[in-house]
Design a protein around this motif. Structure first.
Motif, mmCIF file in Angstrom:
data_model
loop_
_atom_site.group_PDB
_atom_site.id
_atom_site.type_symbol
_atom_site.label_atom_id
_atom_site.label_comp_id
_atom_site.label_asym_id
_atom_site.label_seq_id
_atom_site.Cartn_x
_atom_site.Cartn_y
_atom_site.Cartn_z
ATOM 1 N N PRO A 1 -7.869 3.251 -3.389
ATOM 2 C CA PRO A 1 -6.620 2.353 -3.340
ATOM 3 C C PRO A 1 -5.629 2.723 -2.261
ATOM 4 O O PRO A 1 -5.711 3.877 -1.844
ATOM 5 N N SER A 2 -5.101 1.626 -1.644
ATOM 6 C CA SER A 2 -4.053 1.949 -0.498
ATOM 7 C C SER A 2 -2.759 2.221 -1.160
ATOM 8 O O SER A 2 -2.514 2.318 -2.368
ATOM 9 N N GLY A 3 -1.994 2.765 -0.495
ATOM 10 C CA GLY A 3 -0.501 3.322 -1.012
ATOM 11 C C GLY A 3 0.268 1.977 -1.392
ATOM 12 O O GLY A 3 -0.132 1.002 -0.848
ATOM 13 N N ILE A 4 1.051 2.070 -2.375
ATOM 14 C CA ILE A 4 1.963 0.788 -2.677
ATOM 15 C C ILE A 4 3.229 1.375 -2.897
ATOM 16 O O ILE A 4 3.488 2.687 -3.395
ATOM 17 N N ALA A 5 4.052 0.313 -2.795
ATOM 18 C CA ALA A 5 5.462 0.714 -3.179
ATOM 19 C C ALA A 5 6.224 -0.428 -3.836
ATOM 20 O O ALA A 5 6.113 -1.570 -3.562
ATOM 21 N N GLY A 6 6.858 -0.086 -5.000
ATOM 22 C CA GLY A 6 7.396 -0.864 -5.818
ATOM 23 C C GLY A 6 8.909 -0.857 -5.642
ATOM 24 O O GLY A 6 9.761 0.013 -5.592
ATOM 25 N N VAL A 7 9.420 -2.270 -5.035
ATOM 26 C CA VAL A 7 10.754 -2.286 -4.433
ATOM 27 C C VAL A 7 11.521 -3.156 -5.397
ATOM 28 O O VAL A 7 11.135 -4.447 -5.507
ATOM 29 N N VAL A 8 12.557 -2.844 -5.653
ATOM 30 C CA VAL A 8 13.451 -3.831 -6.611
ATOM 31 C C VAL A 8 14.742 -3.817 -5.911
ATOM 32 O O VAL A 8 15.590 -3.006 -5.292
ATOM 33 N N VAL A 9 14.937 -5.187 -5.457
ATOM 34 C CA VAL A 9 16.258 -5.733 -4.388
ATOM 35 C C VAL A 9 17.248 -6.576 -5.232
ATOM 36 O O VAL A 9 16.805 -7.401 -5.995
ATOM 37 N N ASP A 10 18.583 -5.928 -5.245
ATOM 38 C CA ASP A 10 19.201 -6.754 -5.996
ATOM 39 C C ASP A 10 20.104 -7.975 -5.135
ATOM 40 O O ASP A 10 19.970 -8.071 -4.021
ATOM 41 N N ALA A 11 21.269 -8.528 -5.664
ATOM 42 C CA ALA A 11 21.806 -9.641 -5.193
ATOM 43 C C ALA A 11 22.663 -9.268 -4.156
ATOM 44 O O ALA A 11 22.619 -10.002 -3.016
ATOM 45 N N GLU A 12 23.068 -7.722 -3.860
ATOM 46 C CA GLU A 12 23.732 -7.387 -2.833
ATOM 47 C C GLU A 12 22.871 -6.921 -1.635
ATOM 48 O O GLU A 12 23.365 -6.475 -0.587
ATOM 49 N N GLY A 13 21.469 -7.233 -1.803
ATOM 50 C CA GLY A 13 20.532 -6.551 -0.832
ATOM 51 C C GLY A 13 20.373 -5.082 -0.805
ATOM 52 O O GLY A 13 19.313 -4.632 0.031
ATOM 53 N N ALA A 14 20.797 -4.388 -1.643
ATOM 54 C CA ALA A 14 20.304 -2.774 -2.107
ATOM 55 C C ALA A 14 19.217 -2.929 -2.571
ATOM 56 O O ALA A 14 18.814 -3.578 -3.358
ATOM 57 N N ASN A 15 18.493 -1.581 -2.524
ATOM 58 C CA ASN A 15 16.932 -1.716 -2.830
ATOM 59 C C ASN A 15 16.424 -0.287 -3.597
ATOM 60 O O ASN A 15 17.298 0.831 -3.286
ATOM 61 N N SER A 16 16.024 -0.168 -4.445
ATOM 62 C CA SER A 16 15.432 1.118 -4.993
ATOM 63 C C SER A 16 14.029 0.927 -5.120
ATOM 64 O O SER A 16 13.206 -0.026 -5.310
ATOM 65 N N ILE A 17 12.981 2.164 -4.814
ATOM 66 C CA ILE A 17 11.734 1.961 -4.629
ATOM 67 C C ILE A 17 11.089 3.154 -5.360
ATOM 68 O O ILE A 17 11.529 4.463 -5.286
ATOM 69 N N VAL A 18 9.864 2.913 -5.663
ATOM 70 C CA VAL A 18 8.943 4.030 -6.144
ATOM 71 C C VAL A 18 7.463 3.803 -5.327
ATOM 72 O O VAL A 18 7.097 2.715 -5.258
ATOM 73 N N VAL A 19 7.053 4.839 -4.714
ATOM 74 C CA VAL A 19 6.054 4.860 -3.671
ATOM 75 C C VAL A 19 4.711 5.712 -4.705
ATOM 76 O O VAL A 19 5.082 6.786 -5.137
ATOM 77 N N ILE A 20 3.588 4.986 -4.541
ATOM 78 C CA ILE A 20 2.468 5.548 -5.107
ATOM 79 C C ILE A 20 1.506 5.718 -3.772
ATOM 80 O O ILE A 20 1.307 4.770 -2.955
ATOM 81 N N PRO A 21 1.441 6.931 -3.477
ATOM 82 C CA PRO A 21 0.877 7.436 -2.023
ATOM 83 C C PRO A 21 -0.583 6.828 -1.711
ATOM 84 O O PRO A 21 -1.056 6.088 -0.702
ATOM 85 N N GLY A 22 -1.550 6.751 -2.767
ATOM 86 C CA GLY A 22 -2.958 6.145 -2.613
ATOM 87 C C GLY A 22 -3.454 6.967 -1.448
ATOM 88 O O GLY A 22 -3.512 8.074 -1.091
ATOM 89 N N ALA A 23 -4.068 6.065 -0.574
ATOM 90 C CA ALA A 23 -4.829 6.666 0.891
ATOM 91 C C ALA A 23 -3.968 7.551 1.696
ATOM 92 O O ALA A 23 -4.624 8.228 2.236
ATOM 93 N N ASN A 24 -2.750 7.180 1.715
ATOM 94 C CA ASN A 24 -1.948 8.218 2.613
ATOM 95 C C ASN A 24 -2.018 9.875 2.113
ATOM 96 O O ASN A 24 -1.747 10.587 2.894
ATOM 97 N N GLY A 25 -2.576 9.882 0.998
ATOM 98 C CA GLY A 25 -2.617 11.296 0.325
ATOM 99 C C GLY A 25 -3.966 11.929 0.961
ATOM 100 O O GLY A 25 -3.862 13.179 0.836
ATOM 101 N N THR A 26 -4.797 11.271 1.674
ATOM 102 C CA THR A 26 -5.695 11.791 2.239
ATOM 103 C C THR A 26 -5.573 12.698 3.591
ATOM 104 O O THR A 26 -6.388 12.914 4.216
#
Length: 295
Positions: free
Chosen positions: A90-115
């Motif tokens: 799998p490729s890497g993915i990032a789970g991004v949550v963006v609130d009404a003010e435009g601020a974000n929080s992110i969880v990253v799964i490296p996937g292929a980047n780890g190679t």
């Protein structure tokens, strides 16, 4: 044209928009969901290419559908992907949550980047021909150090974004020319919350620092000149995802064009301000004429 190499990550951003981010243990109903090509490396590469740089990407995507889309997105923005490898899985993915003010929080799964653990065939030669090498910390740190060391051997400017914040391998800052943390990353590296004092501490390890301060702009510090601040253009943020990467990519282009540092920072701030007024990361990054008009 400024030649820039990016040694970095590619992710598919899985973006959820919500009125407010959930607290631990809480479920909230989101407003919408989109998949957006991203990753700090890919974002900086796209930002630099759209800002007018001649950009090449070193890294890896997966053998899945996301990998195909990530490669296509880079190529569509003019990024050379000849040394962007395809790793089984799998490729890497990032789970991004963006609130009404435009601020974000992110969880990253490296996937292929780890190679990507070191430079491969042809990659040091590509770096040697560049004006700047852009690095972040979403690849294994061994690869980041390998790339920075290669750049130093060939007299290529190394620009490091120390994100996500983490302990750095010995010697990495010693082969970094320009460090571009945000205020939280600067505090994590130094243990100092005040950006001005953090910049002073970082100058004991690198010759030049730009600390990004979000809506407050940026702070430049160098061993060779007094520190100064550059304000950000006043805008209403829709989504701050990718703003820092847009700033860094545009800054690399400006420095390669030998703009004076204060002018380069204003130009990069204009690019980031355009980015935050649009949803998404790579999809929100401005093109050269827009940046010139806004700055």
């Amino acid at each position: 044209m400024t030649a820039i190499v990016v040694l970095g990550s590619t992710h598919m951003d899985l973006v959820t928009r919500v009125a407010r981010a959930p607290k631990p243990g809480e479920t909230v109903t989101g407003r919408d969901f989109r998949t957006v090509p991203g990753g700090k490396g890919a974002n900086q590469a796209i930002a630099a290419a759209r800002a007018g740089g001649e950009v090449s990407m070193i890294g890896a995507v997966g053998s899945d559908g996301f990998g195909t889309l990530l490669r296509q997105t880079l190529a569509a923005s003019g990024v050379d992907t000849d040394l962007l490898h395809t790793a089984a899985g799998p490729s890497g993915i990032a789970g991004v949550v963006v609130d009404a003010e435009g601020a974000n929080s992110i969880v990253v799964i490296p996937g292929a980047n780890g190679t990507v653990t070191s430079l491969g065939p042809g990659e040091e030669a590509l770096i040697a021909g560049a004006d700047s090498l852009l690095l972040q910390l979403e690849l294994p740190l061994s690869a980041v150090l390998d790339g920075a060391s290669a750049a130093r051997r060939h007299g290529v400017r190394t620009i490091l974004t120390p994100a996500p914040a983490q302990p750095l391998p010995p010697g990495l800052l010693a082969v970094t020319d320009l460090l571009v943390p945000n205020e939280h990353e600067a505090a994590a590296l130094t243990g100092i919350a005040d950006p001005h004092r953090a910049a002073e501490a970082l100058l004991r390890q690198v010759p030049e620092v730009v600390i990004t301060l979000g809506a407050a702009g940026s702070l430049h510090a160098s061993r060779d000149s007094p520190p100064f601040a550059v304000p950000a253009p006043p805008v209403t943020a829709v989504d701050t995802t990718g703003a820092g990467d847009t700033f860094t990519g545009a800054l690399a282009v400006a420095l390669g064009e030998e703009k004076p540092i204060e002018r380069a920072l204003h130009w990069a701030a204009a690019a980031a301000a355009l980015c935050v007024q649009r949803p998404g990361a790579s999809t929100s990054m401005p093109y050269r004429p827009e940046i010139d008009n806004a700055s």
